[in-house]
Structures are given as structure tokens and as C-alpha cells.
Motif scaffolding. Structure first.
Motif, PDB file in Angstrom:
ATOM      1  N   GLU A  83      17.446 -41.774 -26.844  1.00  0.00           N
ATOM      2  CA  GLU A  83      17.472 -41.982 -28.294  1.00  0.00           C
ATOM      3  C   GLU A  83      16.553 -41.016 -29.044  1.00  0.00           C
ATOM      4  OE1 GLU A  83      19.201 -43.944 -30.445  1.00  0.00           O
ATOM      5  OE2 GLU A  83      20.425 -44.910 -28.904  1.00  0.00           O
ATOM      6  N   LEU A  84      15.304 -40.907 -28.619  1.00  0.00           N
ATOM      7  CA  LEU A  84      14.360 -40.022 -29.312  1.00  0.00           C
ATOM      8  C   LEU A  84      14.787 -38.561 -29.233  1.00  0.00           C
ATOM      9  CD1 LEU A  84      10.871 -41.580 -28.465  1.00  0.00           C
ATOM     10  CD2 LEU A  84      12.043 -41.531 -30.674  1.00  0.00           C
ATOM     11  N   HIS A  85      15.318 -38.155 -28.085  1.00  0.00           N
ATOM     12  CA  HIS A  85      15.778 -36.768 -27.935  1.00  0.00           C
ATOM     13  C   HIS A  85      16.981 -36.506 -28.843  1.00  0.00           C
ATOM     14  CE1 HIS A  85      12.984 -36.443 -24.683  1.00  0.00           C
ATOM     15  NE2 HIS A  85      13.623 -37.324 -23.955  1.00  0.00           N
ATOM     16  N   LEU A  86      17.888 -37.479 -28.946  1.00  0.00           N
ATOM     17  CA  LEU A  86      19.049 -37.315 -29.830  1.00  0.00           C
ATOM     18  C   LEU A  86      18.617 -37.258 -31.289  1.00  0.00           C
ATOM     19  CD1 LEU A  86      21.622 -39.631 -28.045  1.00  0.00           C
ATOM     20  CD2 LEU A  86      21.568 -37.133 -28.064  1.00  0.00           C
ATOM     21  N   ASP A  87      17.613 -38.049 -31.663  1.00  0.00           N
ATOM     22  CA  ASP A  87      17.064 -37.955 -33.025  1.00  0.00           C
ATOM     23  C   ASP A  87      16.512 -36.556 -33.257  1.00  0.00           C
ATOM     24  OD1 ASP A  87      17.665 -40.630 -33.518  1.00  0.00           O
ATOM     25  OD2 ASP A  87      15.618 -41.327 -33.146  1.00  0.00           O
ATOM     26  N   GLY A  88      15.800 -36.027 -32.267  1.00  0.00           N
ATOM     27  CA  GLY A  88      15.237 -34.684 -32.372  1.00  0.00           C
ATOM     28  C   GLY A  88      16.306 -33.614 -32.477  1.00  0.00           C
ATOM     29  N   ILE A  89      17.385 -33.772 -31.703  1.00  0.00           N
ATOM     30  CA  ILE A  89      18.509 -32.825 -31.765  1.00  0.00           C
ATOM     31  C   ILE A  89      19.107 -32.825 -33.165  1.00  0.00           C
ATOM     32  CG2 ILE A  89      20.894 -32.450 -30.980  1.00  0.00           C
ATOM     33  CD1 ILE A  89      19.889 -33.385 -28.163  1.00  0.00           C
ATOM     34  N   ALA A  90      19.363 -34.007 -33.712  1.00  0.00           N
ATOM     35  CA  ALA A  90      19.941 -34.116 -35.056  1.00  0.00           C
ATOM     36  C   ALA A  90      19.017 -33.474 -36.091  1.00  0.00           C
ATOM     37  CB  ALA A  90      20.211 -35.581 -35.392  1.00  0.00           C
ATOM     38  N   GLU A  91      17.726 -33.739 -35.982  1.00  0.00           N
ATOM     39  CA  GLU A  91      16.751 -33.175 -36.928  1.00  0.00           C
ATOM     40  C   GLU A  91      16.682 -31.652 -36.800  1.00  0.00           C
ATOM     41  OE1 GLU A  91      11.945 -33.330 -37.444  1.00  0.00           O
ATOM     42  OE2 GLU A  91      12.958 -35.215 -36.979  1.00  0.00           O
ATOM     43  N   GLN A  92      16.655 -31.151 -35.570  1.00  0.00           N
ATOM     44  CA  GLN A  92      16.578 -29.704 -35.346  1.00  0.00           C
ATOM     45  C   GLN A  92      17.830 -29.006 -35.877  1.00  0.00           C
ATOM     46  OE1 GLN A  92      13.806 -28.063 -33.885  1.00  0.00           O
ATOM     47  NE2 GLN A  92      14.856 -26.298 -34.699  1.00  0.00           N
ATOM     48  N   LEU A  93      19.006 -29.576 -35.617  1.00  0.00           N
ATOM     49  CA  LEU A  93      20.242 -28.981 -36.128  1.00  0.00           C
ATOM     50  C   LEU A  93      20.275 -29.001 -37.651  1.00  0.00           C
ATOM     51  CD1 LEU A  93      22.909 -30.235 -33.574  1.00  0.00           C
ATOM     52  CD2 LEU A  93      22.182 -27.869 -33.960  1.00  0.00           C
ATOM     53  N   ARG A  94      19.841 -30.099 -38.243  1.00  0.00           N
ATOM     54  CA  ARG A  94      19.808 -30.210 -39.705  1.00  0.00           C
ATOM     55  C   ARG A  94      18.927 -29.094 -40.289  1.00  0.00           C
ATOM     56  NH1 ARG A  94      19.654 -35.282 -39.868  1.00  0.00           N
ATOM     57  NH2 ARG A  94      17.439 -35.538 -39.412  1.00  0.00           N
ATOM     58  N   ALA A  95      17.759 -28.876 -39.694  1.00  0.00           N
ATOM     59  CA  ALA A  95      16.850 -27.837 -40.170  1.00  0.00           C
ATOM     60  C   ALA A  95      17.457 -26.440 -39.987  1.00  0.00           C
ATOM     61  CB  ALA A  95      15.512 -27.935 -39.438  1.00  0.00           C
ATOM     62  N   MET A  96      18.089 -26.218 -38.844  1.00  0.00           N
ATOM     63  CA  MET A  96      18.664 -24.897 -38.582  1.00  0.00           C
ATOM     64  C   MET A  96      19.831 -24.603 -39.513  1.00  0.00           C
ATOM     65  SD  MET A  96      18.387 -24.665 -34.429  1.00  0.00           S
ATOM     66  CE  MET A  96      18.986 -22.964 -34.305  1.00  0.00           C
ATOM     67  N   LEU A  97      20.634 -25.627 -39.813  1.00  0.00           N
ATOM     68  CA  LEU A  97      21.789 -25.417 -40.692  1.00  0.00           C
ATOM     69  C   LEU A  97      21.388 -25.096 -42.129  1.00  0.00           C
ATOM     70  CD1 LEU A  97      24.211 -28.105 -39.283  1.00  0.00           C
ATOM     71  CD2 LEU A  97      24.713 -25.658 -39.519  1.00  0.00           C
ATOM     72  N   LYS A  98      20.150 -25.353 -42.487  1.00  0.00           N
ATOM     73  CA  LYS A  98      19.657 -25.005 -43.823  1.00  0.00           C
ATOM     74  C   LYS A  98      19.320 -23.523 -43.928  1.00  0.00           C
ATOM     75  CE  LYS A  98      17.771 -29.533 -44.948  1.00  0.00           C
ATOM     76  NZ  LYS A  98      16.553 -30.305 -45.218  1.00  0.00           N
ATOM     77  N   LYS A  99      19.207 -22.850 -42.796  1.00  0.00           N
ATOM     78  CA  LYS A  99      18.843 -21.436 -42.789  1.00  0.00           C
ATOM     79  C   LYS A  99      20.072 -20.573 -43.050  1.00  0.00           C
ATOM     80  CE  LYS A  99      14.991 -22.141 -39.711  1.00  0.00           C
ATOM     81  NZ  LYS A  99      14.146 -21.569 -38.691  1.00  0.00           N
ATOM     82  N   PRO A 100      19.869 -19.430 -43.701  1.00  0.00           N
ATOM     83  CA  PRO A 100      21.002 -18.522 -43.925  1.00  0.00           C
ATOM     84  C   PRO A 100      21.603 -18.043 -42.604  1.00  0.00           C
ATOM     85  CG  PRO A 100      19.064 -17.836 -45.199  1.00  0.00           C
ATOM     86  CD  PRO A 100      18.618 -18.935 -44.267  1.00  0.00           C
ATOM     87  N   ASN A 101      22.904 -17.924 -42.592  1.00  0.00           N
ATOM     88  CA  ASN A 101      23.641 -17.356 -41.456  1.00  0.00           C
ATOM     89  C   ASN A 101      23.492 -18.131 -40.158  1.00  0.00           C
ATOM     90  OD1 ASN A 101      24.666 -15.207 -43.053  1.00  0.00           O
ATOM     91  ND2 ASN A 101      22.684 -14.200 -42.859  1.00  0.00           N
ATOM     92  N   VAL A 102      23.441 -19.454 -40.252  1.00  0.00           N
ATOM     93  CA  VAL A 102      23.477 -20.312 -39.068  1.00  0.00           C
ATOM     94  C   VAL A 102      24.662 -21.248 -39.227  1.00  0.00           C
ATOM     95  CG1 VAL A 102      22.326 -22.125 -37.731  1.00  0.00           C
ATOM     96  CG2 VAL A 102      20.980 -20.219 -38.654  1.00  0.00           C
TER      97      VAL A 102
END
Length: 149
Positions: A83-102
Motif C-alpha cells: 500500500e505505501l509503495h503504491l501511494d508513493g508510485i502514484a505521488e511520484q507519477l503525479r509529480a513527474m507528469l507536472k514536468k514539461p515533456n513527460v
């Protein structure tokens, strides 16, 4: 991040000489949530390393195989330890998708074979026909293909 301040981190001068764009297509096929979170952080660090060295990052993360189970909101069959790792994955992807060209893609072949409902993919993830086809297209466009398995 690896804990080294960017000012102290060595440069990749020879490898990046004459390079203005860092085009990467990550070929992700991994079922371990803990390892996936670590690799996502390294992918993010790679993005920042390119930027730090004057190279414009252009990344696409293509999820296939069992990795699509790690990028869904449906956690009905998830071990509590993940569960905690999946929360981290979701958070990391959310942050990366905010960056240009990701961009992030999930393979419809993989979602079909693993029983993942495409409507439960994390926000911002594009459901595509076949990430093998995506990899062919990205490679033809000059992207470096980097496997994560």
C-alpha cells in the motif's frame, strides 16, 4: 534522489557533448512495487540531471506486462505491505507528469491480460494499443529505449 547535492555531482560532459535533447522511452515491465518506486525516483533524477547539464529532457514512461497493476487505483488484490509503495508510485507519477515533456502510457494488451480496468489507471496515464508499437515509434523518432525490469 541519491543524496548528493547537484553542485557536487559529476557531470556527463563527454556523453552529452553536442546533445541538446534527451529523448528517453522507458520500457517498464516490473511487478515489484517497492522497486518500481525506487526506479521512478531514479527516472525523475535522470530528468533533473539532463536539465542541470543543459539538455532538454523528453521522456515517455511506457508500462507493460505486470507493471500496469502498479499504476491503477484498484487495490482490491494488493498485499497490505505494498500500500505505501503504491501511494508513493502514484505521488511520484503525479509529480513527474507536472514536468514539461513527460508522458506516461499503459499498454492495453497488458491491461487486458492482467485484468486491469483502463478506467482505473492513475490520472494522466494514456491507455494505448500496444507499448511494443509505442517503443517502435519512439525508437524511430530517436528516443533512447531504456528497459526497467
Amino acid at each position: 534522489m541519491c543524496g548528493i547535492a547537484s553542485a557536487e555531482k559529476p557531470a556527463d560532459t563527454q556523453a552529452l557533448d553536442g546533445v541538446s535533447s534527451g529523448k528517453i522511452a522507458w520500457d517498464i515491465n516490473m511487478a515489484d512495487a517497492e522497486k518500481m518506486l525506487l526506479y521512478l525516483k531514479v527516472m525523475d533524477e535522470t530528468y533533473e540531471d539532463l536539465k542541470r547539464q543543459g539538455v532538454a529532457p523528453d521522456m515517455v514512461l511506457t508500462f507493460r506486462g505486470p507493471s500496469v497493476r502498479l499504476i491503477t487505483t484498484d487495490r482490491s488484490d494488493v498485499p497490505i505491505d505494498d500500500e505505501l509503495h503504491l501511494d508513493g508510485i502514484a505521488e511520484q507519477l503525479r509529480a513527474m507528469l507536472k514536468k514539461p515533456n513527460v508522458r506516461v502510457e499503459a499498454c492495453s494488451v497488458a491491461t487486458r491480460l492482467t485484468g486491469v480496468d483502463a478506467d482505473t489507471l492513475l490520472p494522466g496515464i494514456e491507455h494505448v494499443g500496444n507499448t511494443f508499437v509505442s517503443q517502435i515509434g519512439y525508437q524511430a523518432k530517436g528516443y533512447a529505449i531504456i528497459p526497467i525490469m
